[in-house]
Design an enzyme around this catalytic site. Sequence first.
Site, PDB file in Angstrom:
ATOM      1  N   ASP A 127      96.255   1.130  54.193  1.00 39.81           N
ATOM      2  CA  ASP A 127      95.258   0.659  55.140  1.00 39.81           C
ATOM      3  C   ASP A 127      95.929   0.124  56.414  1.00 39.81           C
ATOM      4  O   ASP A 127      96.942  -0.576  56.337  1.00 39.81           O
ATOM      5  CB  ASP A 127      94.423  -0.453  54.497  1.00 39.81           C
ATOM      6  CG  ASP A 127      93.209  -0.782  55.331  1.00 39.81           C
ATOM      7  OD1 ASP A 127      92.241  -0.011  55.278  1.00 39.81           O
ATOM      8  OD2 ASP A 127      93.240  -1.800  56.050  1.00 39.81           O
ATOM      9  N   LYS A 144      86.032  -3.121  64.065  1.00 39.61           N
ATOM     10  CA  LYS A 144      86.110  -4.198  63.082  1.00 39.61           C
ATOM     11  C   LYS A 144      87.588  -4.538  62.837  1.00 39.61           C
ATOM     12  O   LYS A 144      88.430  -3.650  62.747  1.00 39.61           O
ATOM     13  CB  LYS A 144      85.449  -3.721  61.789  1.00 39.61           C
ATOM     14  CG  LYS A 144      85.341  -4.736  60.696  1.00 39.61           C
ATOM     15  CD  LYS A 144      84.424  -4.209  59.582  1.00 39.61           C
ATOM     16  CE  LYS A 144      84.531  -5.075  58.350  1.00 39.61           C
ATOM     17  NZ  LYS A 144      85.783  -4.885  57.617  1.00 39.61           N
TER      18      LYS A 144
HETATM   19 MG   LIG Z   1      90.375  -0.718  56.585  1.00 40.04          MG
END
Ligand SMILES: [Mg+2]
EC number: 3.6.1.-
Length: 209
Positions: A127, A144
């Site tokens: 990630d 985000k």
């Molecule tokens: Mg993510």
Amino acid sequence: MAEVASQETEFAAFAFGSVIERRDELEGRPWISYPVRVVADTPELVAVYLSHGTLLTFGDGPFSWGPHPWGAFGDRWRSAGILQLHRPGRGHSVWVLRDAGTGAFREWYVNVEAPWRRTPTGFSTLDHEIDLVVPADSRTLRWKDVEKFEERARIGHFSPEEATAIRTEAADVARDIAAGEQWWDTSWSRWQPPAGWHALMQSFETEGS
Ligand SMILES: [Mg+2]
């Protein structure tokens, strides 16, 4: 490294419905690993499905990034099942998120992450913190966790070169979405898993590969 490269080319595509490992790998070890079923595995698209209730396996720490954030919610996937779409070589995947109660398509969730690397058991990624949220009812796009990403870059979790590549990847996909030119087929929002694709409980060997 040459050996790794030749090894990778030996892996055949995974068949529809096969159960494989989808892993985030950090510091050479799994950070989180979970089983998914294969929906597509072609040079243009890898698609996998994470079923509701599936077992999540978290790697043994400590990790410099701390424990995986999903660990705070237990060791099962509690939300609606997720179809994940990945274009090989790109630094993100696109998750088809549904309302847990009604099952209605809710949003495209662009998870910025390392290009998926094929392993003997599935795919490995990591990630990259930034996400883009595109609601079902509009093309408006919300960024985000950009601050969290910038903090990770500041403290060295990403090298300056990696951070630049991640920002560029996110900006590229955001621009395509805003222009209505996203690479994926939006009819995937209507895709439903076959009957019987229930929760998976496998955990995989936890050494890096
Ligand atoms: Mg993510």
